[in-house]
Design a protein around this motif. Sequence first.
Motif, PDB file in Angstrom:
ATOM      1  N   ALA A   7      51.977  54.608  38.010  1.00 12.73           N
ATOM      2  CA  ALA A   7      51.755  55.154  36.669  1.00 12.73           C
ATOM      3  C   ALA A   7      52.670  56.344  36.411  1.00 12.73           C
ATOM      4  CB  ALA A   7      50.296  55.569  36.524  1.00 12.73           C
ATOM      5  N   ARG A   8      52.855  57.186  37.424  1.00  9.63           N
ATOM      6  CA  ARG A   8      53.723  58.352  37.257  1.00  9.63           C
ATOM      7  C   ARG A   8      55.165  57.928  37.017  1.00  9.63           C
ATOM      8  NH1 ARG A   8      51.802  60.979  41.273  1.00  9.63           N
ATOM      9  NH2 ARG A   8      53.366  60.502  42.849  1.00  9.63           N
ATOM     10  N   ARG A   9      55.612  56.910  37.730  1.00  9.53           N
ATOM     11  CA  ARG A   9      56.977  56.421  37.517  1.00  9.53           C
ATOM     12  C   ARG A   9      57.145  55.859  36.109  1.00  9.53           C
ATOM     13  NH1 ARG A   9      57.741  53.189  43.278  1.00  9.53           N
ATOM     14  NH2 ARG A   9      58.084  55.045  44.591  1.00  9.53           N
ATOM     15  N   LEU A  10      56.127  55.135  35.638  1.00  8.62           N
ATOM     16  CA  LEU A  10      56.199  54.556  34.298  1.00  8.62           C
ATOM     17  C   LEU A  10      56.275  55.640  33.230  1.00  8.62           C
ATOM     18  CD1 LEU A  10      56.022  52.130  32.384  1.00  8.62           C
ATOM     19  CD2 LEU A  10      53.528  52.281  32.548  1.00  8.62           C
ATOM     20  N   LEU A  11      55.400  56.640  33.327  1.00 10.74           N
ATOM     21  CA  LEU A  11      55.398  57.695  32.323  1.00 10.74           C
ATOM     22  C   LEU A  11      56.640  58.573  32.426  1.00 10.74           C
ATOM     23  CD1 LEU A  11      51.734  58.979  31.986  1.00 10.74           C
ATOM     24  CD2 LEU A  11      52.908  57.158  30.781  1.00 10.74           C
ATOM     25  N   LEU A  68      47.837  55.153  29.991  1.00  8.92           N
ATOM     26  CA  LEU A  68      46.995  55.518  31.129  1.00  8.92           C
ATOM     27  C   LEU A  68      45.612  54.874  31.027  1.00  8.92           C
ATOM     28  CD1 LEU A  68      47.862  59.286  31.654  1.00  8.92           C
ATOM     29  CD2 LEU A  68      48.561  57.336  33.035  1.00  8.92           C
ATOM     30  N   TRP A  69      45.064  54.810  29.831  1.00 13.80           N
ATOM     31  CA  TRP A  69      43.753  54.175  29.665  1.00 13.80           C
ATOM     32  C   TRP A  69      43.842  52.690  30.000  1.00 13.80           C
ATOM     33  CZ3 TRP A  69      41.969  50.140  26.689  1.00 13.80           C
ATOM     34  CH2 TRP A  69      40.587  49.972  26.668  1.00 13.80           C
ATOM     35  N   ALA A  70      44.882  52.029  29.492  1.00  9.13           N
ATOM     36  CA  ALA A  70      45.046  50.602  29.777  1.00  9.13           C
ATOM     37  C   ALA A  70      45.284  50.369  31.271  1.00  9.13           C
ATOM     38  CB  ALA A  70      46.208  50.044  28.964  1.00  9.13           C
ATOM     39  N   PHE A  71      46.053  51.260  31.875  1.00  8.19           N
ATOM     40  CA  PHE A  71      46.333  51.143  33.306  1.00  8.19           C
ATOM     41  C   PHE A  71      45.040  51.245  34.106  1.00  8.19           C
ATOM     42  CE2 PHE A  71      50.032  50.943  35.967  1.00  8.19           C
ATOM     43  CZ  PHE A  71      49.591  51.364  37.205  1.00  8.19           C
ATOM     44  N   ALA A  72      44.181  52.199  33.735  1.00  5.45           N
ATOM     45  CA  ALA A  72      42.919  52.365  34.450  1.00  5.45           C
ATOM     46  C   ALA A  72      41.960  51.216  34.155  1.00  5.45           C
ATOM     47  CB  ALA A  72      42.274  53.696  34.051  1.00  5.45           C
ATOM     48  N   ARG A  73      41.951  50.758  32.921  1.00  6.26           N
ATOM     49  CA  ARG A  73      40.971  49.745  32.519  1.00  6.26           C
ATOM     50  C   ARG A  73      41.284  48.371  33.087  1.00  6.26           C
ATOM     51  NH1 ARG A  73      37.889  46.566  32.130  1.00  6.26           N
ATOM     52  NH2 ARG A  73      36.502  45.927  30.450  1.00  6.26           N
ATOM     53  N   PHE A  74      42.551  48.019  33.159  1.00  2.00           N
ATOM     54  CA  PHE A  74      42.907  46.668  33.568  1.00  2.00           C
ATOM     55  C   PHE A  74      43.546  46.627  34.960  1.00  2.00           C
ATOM     56  CE2 PHE A  74      43.025  46.702  28.898  1.00  2.00           C
ATOM     57  CZ  PHE A  74      42.043  45.762  28.649  1.00  2.00           C
ATOM     58  N   SER A  75      44.659  47.320  35.131  1.00  2.00           N
ATOM     59  CA  SER A  75      45.361  47.240  36.415  1.00  2.00           C
ATOM     60  C   SER A  75      44.502  47.728  37.563  1.00  2.00           C
ATOM     61  CB  SER A  75      46.652  48.066  36.357  1.00  2.00           C
ATOM     62  OG  SER A  75      47.497  47.569  35.338  1.00  2.00           O
ATOM     63  N   VAL A  76      43.833  48.867  37.387  1.00  2.09           N
ATOM     64  CA  VAL A  76      43.019  49.422  38.457  1.00  2.09           C
ATOM     65  C   VAL A  76      41.810  48.543  38.721  1.00  2.09           C
ATOM     66  CG1 VAL A  76      41.629  51.391  39.153  1.00  2.09           C
ATOM     67  CG2 VAL A  76      43.781  51.754  37.970  1.00  2.09           C
ATOM     68  N   ALA A  77      41.171  48.089  37.661  1.00  2.98           N
ATOM     69  CA  ALA A  77      39.970  47.278  37.838  1.00  2.98           C
ATOM     70  C   ALA A  77      40.278  45.994  38.599  1.00  2.98           C
ATOM     71  CB  ALA A  77      39.357  46.964  36.480  1.00  2.98           C
TER      72      ALA A  77
END
Length: 506
Positions: A454-458, A490-499
């Motif tokens: 996520a840090r690399r993406l942002l 970040l919300w999408a990353f947490a909601r989908f990728s992390v889940a």
Amino acid sequence: MSLGFATAFLALACLVHGEGVIAGHSSLMVFGTHSALIFSMFAAIFALLSLSFSLNSEIGRSLTLFTSAVSTVLLASAFLIQQGGLPMGASGSLALAAAFLMVLRAYGVAILPPRGDHSGLREATFSLLLAVVGASLWWGLAGPMHAPAILAATLLLSWPHLIDGINAFADKVFHQAALNAGTRVLEPGAFSKIARARDILIDKMAVMSGPDLIVTNVMAFNNEPRTLLAVAASAEAQSSHPVAQALRQLAEQWHVALKHPDRFEPAPGLGVVALLGGQTVVIGTTDLLKRLKIDSFTADAIARSLEADGKTALRVAVGGRVVGVLGLEGTLRQDAGVAGMALRREGLIPWLFSGDSPKTREALAGLLGLEHLDDPEPGESAQQAAARIFPGGAPLVLSLSEDRLSLELREGHEAGSNDRDRPDPIAVSDTDDIGAFPALKALAMRRTLLAVHARRLLTGLWLFAGLCGGAALVPLFAAPMLFAVCLAILWAFARFSVADTLKSID
């Protein structure tokens, strides 16, 4: 409230800075040509006030202070430019950039509280260098008129407002997964601390199926076992230690009458010394007997055979002479060995902490698949042993709670002279959920890996936006939109990728 005032003053600064404001709404120019600068300054000050609570914490403070310093320099530069007679637009861009930096930082800390995983200073420094280089190129190619606006846009659009709170959304998902895995309590920042750890010190009592010990051997040399038990249990009559409880329980089963000692002196980690019927009674390890200059050669030979089976062996001496040996043991958890292997798979080296003799520790560690430590110091707790053996290594310590009803995971930094000074647990589980801690390590490592992505993406997005600002393709007013886009990512990353990565653990 401070953040609301900061937003209001920022809006006024934007209106004043707009080209149509001066002609159509001159009432907003309450400070004349300095209005945009002063409104921006008020916005930055109120934003700093809203950040004051976070400045009390080390986490997030570095990026906030750096942002404040850059904002102050921009405001000072805007004032000097105005004093130098350059057009209002040149100074206004710098003032607005300063206000936007502080206000967006304040919103970032409020929405995504910093987690302490990454300071963001490196990315912020790169943003500052990129802005200076871009402004210098424009200065050389087009003169000083456009350089301030380019500097402001490049700096603002590439600034990493959210980078140290990048895990805030993901933590909610991981926190729920940790609860599903058996964790009962999880403190803020626990994932970061667990991810950094490479060693875990496991207290012996944390891998026992219960807090109680059982007396398995009562080996009297010259007297009856009942007499030896009566002496030992009477000497321990005033103690609440598990050994004393085990002796009193067996005495009750054997219907042995107990006496109260005239004097009782515990030797933490070694045993006890009591005065019973005018004679000194010593119960403890060979180290305690050596300290009191009591010969325990015969008892040591018997004790070694007990310790080889993983039992705790205690020598009993009356009047300066050893009269017998007691053997005690507890029941190990059936899942303790599995938990040790699971911790190793997740990159943690598990160590067994026990006040038993070296042979007992070695036998227990072999049964559980754990590493065994060198001799602990007398009366030393697991917390104190971790601070002594792993200085600066930030190990974890897994121990049984004081009420013996839960397992507690702590950081193993320096503790005080007693367990009251030890830090609060970062994670707690029920005593039958020791498997929750390997799952916590797995979650922490996955969270760290996803945070890197996520840090690399942002960072790539901020770099691209900064280059667009430096090329005069995107104005600084696009900063709030970019901020919202980063939040959505970040919300999408947490909601989908992390889940998706947690299905195997759930």
